[in-house]
Write a protein that holds these residues in place. Structure first.
Motif, PDB file in Angstrom:
ATOM      1  N   GLU A 710       9.622  52.371   3.846  1.00  0.00           N
ATOM      2  CA  GLU A 710       8.770  51.047   3.896  1.00  0.00           C
ATOM      3  C   GLU A 710       8.863  50.206   5.048  1.00  0.00           C
ATOM      4  O   GLU A 710       8.104  49.146   5.186  1.00  0.00           O
ATOM      5  CB  GLU A 710       9.472  50.262   2.829  1.00  0.00           C
ATOM      6  CG  GLU A 710       9.391  50.857   1.283  1.00  0.00           C
ATOM      7  CD  GLU A 710       9.657  49.953   0.116  1.00  0.00           C
ATOM      8  OE1 GLU A 710      10.387  49.067   0.443  1.00  0.00           O
ATOM      9  OE2 GLU A 710       9.214  50.420  -1.114  1.00  0.00           O
ATOM     10  N   ASP A 711       9.754  50.882   6.018  1.00  0.00           N
ATOM     11  CA  ASP A 711       9.615  50.096   7.316  1.00  0.00           C
ATOM     12  C   ASP A 711       9.764  50.911   8.432  1.00  0.00           C
ATOM     13  O   ASP A 711      10.434  52.182   8.316  1.00  0.00           O
ATOM     14  CB  ASP A 711      10.823  48.749   7.208  1.00  0.00           C
ATOM     15  CG  ASP A 711      12.313  49.659   6.856  1.00  0.00           C
ATOM     16  OD1 ASP A 711      12.631  50.392   7.603  1.00  0.00           O
ATOM     17  OD2 ASP A 711      12.682  49.294   5.765  1.00  0.00           O
ATOM     18  N   ALA A 712       9.701  50.411   9.636  1.00  0.00           N
ATOM     19  CA  ALA A 712       9.678  51.138  10.819  1.00  0.00           C
ATOM     20  C   ALA A 712      11.073  51.552  11.013  1.00  0.00           C
ATOM     21  O   ALA A 712      11.215  52.624  11.676  1.00  0.00           O
ATOM     22  CB  ALA A 712       9.130  50.206  11.895  1.00  0.00           C
ATOM     23  N   ILE A 731       3.626  53.645   5.968  1.00  0.00           N
ATOM     24  CA  ILE A 731       2.353  54.591   6.600  1.00  0.00           C
ATOM     25  C   ILE A 731       1.174  53.950   5.877  1.00  0.00           C
ATOM     26  O   ILE A 731       0.103  53.640   6.278  1.00  0.00           O
ATOM     27  CB  ILE A 731       2.488  56.119   6.372  1.00  0.00           C
ATOM     28  CG1 ILE A 731       3.738  56.633   7.279  1.00  0.00           C
ATOM     29  CG2 ILE A 731       1.347  56.865   6.775  1.00  0.00           C
ATOM     30  CD1 ILE A 731       5.154  56.632   6.534  1.00  0.00           C
ATOM     31  N   ALA A 732       1.143  54.244   4.663  1.00  0.00           N
ATOM     32  CA  ALA A 732       0.156  53.782   3.763  1.00  0.00           C
ATOM     33  C   ALA A 732       0.455  53.624   2.453  1.00  0.00           C
ATOM     34  O   ALA A 732       1.207  54.663   1.757  1.00  0.00           O
ATOM     35  CB  ALA A 732      -1.390  54.395   3.997  1.00  0.00           C
ATOM     36  N   ARG A 733      -0.257  53.002   1.525  1.00  0.00           N
ATOM     37  CA  ARG A 733       0.322  52.743   0.015  1.00  0.00           C
ATOM     38  C   ARG A 733      -0.867  53.645  -0.591  1.00  0.00           C
ATOM     39  O   ARG A 733      -1.637  54.216   0.070  1.00  0.00           O
ATOM     40  CB  ARG A 733      -0.302  51.463  -0.394  1.00  0.00           C
ATOM     41  CG  ARG A 733       0.797  50.490  -0.128  1.00  0.00           C
ATOM     42  CD  ARG A 733       0.658  49.016  -0.498  1.00  0.00           C
ATOM     43  NE  ARG A 733       1.801  48.250  -0.417  1.00  0.00           N
ATOM     44  CZ  ARG A 733       2.839  47.832  -1.013  1.00  0.00           C
ATOM     45  NH1 ARG A 733       2.802  48.619  -2.446  1.00  0.00           N
ATOM     46  NH2 ARG A 733       3.745  47.228  -0.677  1.00  0.00           N
ATOM     47  N   ALA A 754       6.096  47.669   5.079  1.00  0.00           N
ATOM     48  CA  ALA A 754       5.942  47.315   3.491  1.00  0.00           C
ATOM     49  C   ALA A 754       6.922  46.370   3.263  1.00  0.00           C
ATOM     50  O   ALA A 754       6.938  45.886   2.105  1.00  0.00           O
ATOM     51  CB  ALA A 754       5.685  48.565   3.081  1.00  0.00           C
ATOM     52  N   SER A 755       8.214  46.585   3.846  1.00  0.00           N
ATOM     53  CA  SER A 755       9.232  45.975   3.158  1.00  0.00           C
ATOM     54  C   SER A 755       9.250  44.313   3.261  1.00  0.00           C
ATOM     55  O   SER A 755       9.752  43.527   2.644  1.00  0.00           O
ATOM     56  CB  SER A 755      10.478  46.310   3.721  1.00  0.00           C
ATOM     57  OG  SER A 755      10.460  45.842   5.200  1.00  0.00           O
ATOM     58  N   ARG A 756       8.335  43.950   4.219  1.00  0.00           N
ATOM     59  CA  ARG A 756       8.106  42.177   4.379  1.00  0.00           C
ATOM     60  C   ARG A 756       6.760  42.125   3.814  1.00  0.00           C
ATOM     61  O   ARG A 756       6.554  40.708   3.765  1.00  0.00           O
ATOM     62  CB  ARG A 756       8.324  42.040   5.904  1.00  0.00           C
ATOM     63  CG  ARG A 756       9.690  41.803   6.196  1.00  0.00           C
ATOM     64  CD  ARG A 756       9.804  41.358   7.829  1.00  0.00           C
ATOM     65  NE  ARG A 756      10.574  42.761   8.295  1.00  0.00           N
ATOM     66  CZ  ARG A 756      10.418  43.368   9.254  1.00  0.00           C
ATOM     67  NH1 ARG A 756       9.487  42.983  10.250  1.00  0.00           N
ATOM     68  NH2 ARG A 756      10.961  44.252   9.775  1.00  0.00           N
ATOM     69  N   SER A 757       5.999  43.013   3.416  1.00  0.00           N
ATOM     70  CA  SER A 757       4.667  42.487   2.846  1.00  0.00           C
ATOM     71  C   SER A 757       4.735  42.497   1.425  1.00  0.00           C
ATOM     72  O   SER A 757       5.558  43.350   0.937  1.00  0.00           O
ATOM     73  CB  SER A 757       3.391  43.081   3.313  1.00  0.00           C
ATOM     74  OG  SER A 757       3.611  44.499   2.991  1.00  0.00           O
TER      75      SER A 757
END
Ligand code: C2E
Ligand code: MG
Ligand code: MG
Length: 760
Positions: A710-712, A731-733, A754-757
């Motif tokens: 979920e994150d870099a 990478i992508a949902r 993704a962890s922050r969005s």
């Protein structure tokens, strides 16, 4: 058994027989005087009347294969009797003293022996398996009837009243054969319990009538009062007419009497009972040496047989109760089974009211499969056996704990409110959560409990079970332990049954689709694969996820067609990009697919249909599915691999399997579950596990996909730990097919955090 049609001449034969009887009857009263007329009546008409019956019995044997022996012997018995009768009449007429030769008596005896064959074979066919009580009933019937026969029919001749002459023993042959026949008929009645079919219903009275005629003949002959051609002759003719009708009407015998077909009723015991009473009468009358000793022996034998019968009945009853008990208890735990629960629920529901409802708690253990997998089935069984003793003390009188199967239990609570039921469920859950000592280990298992009440909202037992089931799944899904069923007015996610029905329709239409989630290489960011994840565009409930549709598909047995559909959708999509971008698509298989022997063939034809090579497809199997039956799992993976399809072990790290299995499983890829990968950036132990798993996988020639990135930060850590391929929101949902193709065409694809969005 083939049912043959009645012979066309049968009716004619029957009419002829009845005609002869009627014609003979005209000579019973005053008849034209003279030896010629006597010859016409007693020698011709009387004996000719027998012959159509002989023929009808012979034809019945052809028509009813099962009773062939019986009809043939009866036909022969009648023929022999005709010859005997004719000879007797002829000799008596020609000899002034009226005596007949012993040959005639011998012929009559042969006729009787043939009749015994008839009776025995009729009963053999009708009762394929005798159990002890049937034998005993037959013995009681035979001995009782025999006792009466010897006491009252033969006895008076053996030991006549004062002034009468005793009959020599030799002459008693005829009544003795009759008494034996009567005894056999009573045995038949006892065994069949008066449930005679049409054939037996006609033959038994026919033979009884015949013995009556014989005995009257005997007594009159002894007293010297017998006259040829008198009304007595009509008894035999009536008996033969009944035989003829029975033969004419005979059809393949009804289903044989089986134990299952035996109902306890008065009919079953009527004949043996009468025989027992009769033998008591014989013993009482015989008090003081009035009766032949033979009768006393037979009567005593009958009474003894009745005593033995009482004991066997007792044994049979006990065995019956044991079987009944076994059918009602669960073998492993000794608890009541589903059948008992349903019965009790029926009774309880009949008394439940909206104010004082009844509740059903459905308990399903969590993690039981893991216990079985890791400790073996003996440990699993041991655990299940401890559930009853653990929960039972918490139940009140009238409450029922039952095992429904597997790791599913149910508790029926009569007369309880919803809140109280919820409390009780929580208390039972707390009891299950306490560790169980199994094989020297203290074992912890979880339990999900669904609670439902009746008569509101469930009105029937079936509905109550269904509601409790839905609530139990909801409890499991949410991990909340106890869930109370609440009807969902919008047909929301709770109602699995409706979902199942809708899913059947959806599979035929175009409501199912796949979303695609890319998989990229850690080293250069190239797209190396894409996973197809099923979605259901429900007309009312919107886009549904696998979590919502897979359990319903599993329950409805639709997992195989679902996989077929997803395979088709995934390959259709891949065929659209394969020539420009040779990116293989991954499809998830379920446990139902592992047992599908047609799977490799289905996969091959699907690939051919879409014009794709085998390397365009990867098939994922969840670790647990593989471990449930490693042998079968290995076989399936092997077969798929031989096709050239890539195989992948999904959700690695969620079960209890060991890396040692990897040695034997023909897999190309290992997908580390998010539970393993998500903490690698901050947790050294998690990182070590991933690192060494990757190392081992590489040594075995298996590449490693890290799921759920979920994150870099996690991405960087996983790359450092040696994972090969990245998949995750970073990478992508997962996205619709068209979006994925656009995404694939983009020149650069930066990592998203993704962890922050918010999830989209
Ligand atoms: P899976 O095969 O492990 O699929 C990956 C799941 O993780 C997908 O959920 C995906 O949306 C989710 N995911 C991907 N990246 C991330 C991330 O960064 N963070 C988090 N939190 N989740 C991520 P989805 O689509 O809900 O599928 C769930 C499971 O349902 C799948 O797990 C798979 O086991 C099963 N499934 C999906 N489609 C099918 C199918 O067509 N047939 C069968 N038999 N099972 C399927
Ligand atoms: Mg998967
Ligand atoms: Mg997975």
């Amino acid at each position: 058994m083939t049912e043959q049609r009645r012979h066309p001449r049968s009716r004619g034969l029957l009419v002829l027989m009845l005609g002869c009887v009627a014609a003979f009857a005209t000579g019973i009263g005053p008849r034209p005087a003279g030896a010629v007329w006597d010859g016409v009546y007693d020698l011709v008409l009387y004996n000719v009347a027998y012959l159509p019956a002989v023929a009808l019995c012979w034809l019945a044997a052809d028509r009813v294969p099962r009773d062939r022996l019986a009809w043939r012997s009866l036909s022969a018995a009648l023929l022999v009797s005709t010859v005997g009768n004719a000879l007797r009449t002829y000799q008596a007429g020609s000899d002034a003293t009226g005596t007949v030769s012993p040959v005639v008596d011998a012929i009559a005896l042969v006729g009787y022996l043939l009749l015994y064959v008839t009776v025995v074979s009729m009963i053999r066919v009708r009762v394929p398996r005798f159990h002890p009580s049937m034998w005993l009933d037959g013995v009681i019937g035979a001995l009782g009837a025999g006792a009466v026969g010897v006491a009252f029919l033969i006895g008076p001749y053996l030991d006549p009243a004062p002034g009468r002459q005793a009959v020599p023993l030799m002459q008693l042959g005829m009544p003795a054969t009759d008494v034996l026949l009567i005894a056999m008929l009573f045995a038949v009645g006892s065994i069949l319990g008066l449930r005679l079919d049409r054939t037996m219903g006609l033959l038994v009275p026919a033979l009884a009538l015949m013995t009556v005629g014989d005995l009257l003949l005997f007594s009159r002959t002894v007293r010297g009062t017998y006259v040829d051609g008198g009304p007595l002759e009509l008894t035999w003719l009536a008996s033969v007419a009944l035989v003829a009708v029975a033969a004419y009407l005979a059809r393949p015998a009804p289903p044989p009497v089986t134990e299952a077909g035996i109902r306890l009723s008065w009919r079953l015991i009527a004949v043996p009972l009468v025989c027992q009473l009769a033998s008591l009468v014989v013993l009482m009358v015989g008090w003081g040496d009035q009766l032949p000793i033979g009768a006393a022996w037979l009567a005593t034998g009958c009474t003894l047989a009745a005593i033995v019968r009482t004991f066997t009945t007792f044994g049979e009853l006990r065995a019956f109760n044991e079987v009944r008990e076994q059918a009602r208890t669960d073998e492993l735990t000794g608890l009541p089974n589903r059948r008992v629960l349903l019965e009790k629920a029926d009774q309880v529901l009949a008394e439940a009211t909206a104010a004082r409802p009844a509740a059903l708690l459905l308990l399903d253990l969590d993690g039981f499969k893991e216990v079985n997998d890791s400790l073996g089935h003996t440990a699993g069984d041991e655990l299940l056996r401890q559930i009853g003793p653990r929960l039972q003390p918490a139940l009140r009188p009238g409450e029922v704990l039952a095992r429904l199967g597997g790791d599913e239990f149910a508790v029926l609570l009569p007369d309880i409110s919803l809140d109280q039921a919820h409390d009780r469920a929580e208390r039972l859950r707390a009891l299950v959560l306490r560790p169980f000592p199994v094989e020297d280990i203290r074992l912890h298992v979880g339990v999900s409990i669904g609670v439902a009440t009746a008569p509101v909202p469930a009105t029937t037992v079936q509905e109550l079970l269904r509601c409790a089931d839905i609530a139990m799944y909801a409890a499991k899904g949410a991990g909340e332990g106890v869930h109370v069923y609440a009807p969902d007015p919008h047909g929301g996610s709770g109602d699995r049954l409706r979902t199942m029905e809708d899913l059947r329709t959806a599979l035929d239409g175009d409501e199912l689709l796949v979303h695609l989630q890319p998989q990229v290489s850690f080293t250069d960011g190239d797209v190396v694969g894409v996973e197809a994840l099923v979605r259901w565009q429900h007309p009312v409930r919107g886009l549904l996820s696998p979590a919502e549709l897979l359990p319903a598909a599993e329950q409805a047995g639709l997992l195989r067609p679902l996989t077929d559909k997803v395979l088709d959708l995934a390959l259709t999509a891949a065929a659209g990009w394969w020539l420009q971008h040779p990116v293989p698509v991954s499809v998830n298989l379920s446990a139902a697919n592992v047992n599908d022997v047609d799977l490799p063939a289905k996969v091959r034809t699907a690939l051919e249909r879409h014009g794709l090579p085998a390397e365009a497809l990867t098939l994922e199997l969840v670790e647990d599915t593989l471990m449930a039956d490693p042998e079968r799992g290995r076989q399936v993976l092997g077969e798929l691999r031989r096709l050239g399809v890539r195989t992948s072990i999904d959700d690695y790290g969620t079960g209890y399997s060991s890396l040692a299995y990897l040695r034997h499983l023909p897999a190309d890829e290992l997908k580390l579950d998010r539970t393993l990968t998500r903490d690698v950036a901050g947790d050294d132990k998690a990182a070590a596990i991933v690192e060494y798993t990757a190392l081992l996988a590489h040594r075995l020639g298996v590449r490693v996909v890290a799921e759920g990135i979920e994150d870099a930060e996690t991405h960087t850590a996983l790359a450092r730990l040696g994972c090969d391929i990245a998949q995750g929101y970073a990478i992508a949902r997962p996205m619709p097919v068209a979006d994925f193709r656009a995404w694939l065409g983009r020149p650069s694809r930066p990592l998203a955090d993704a962890s922050r969005s918010t999830p989209g």
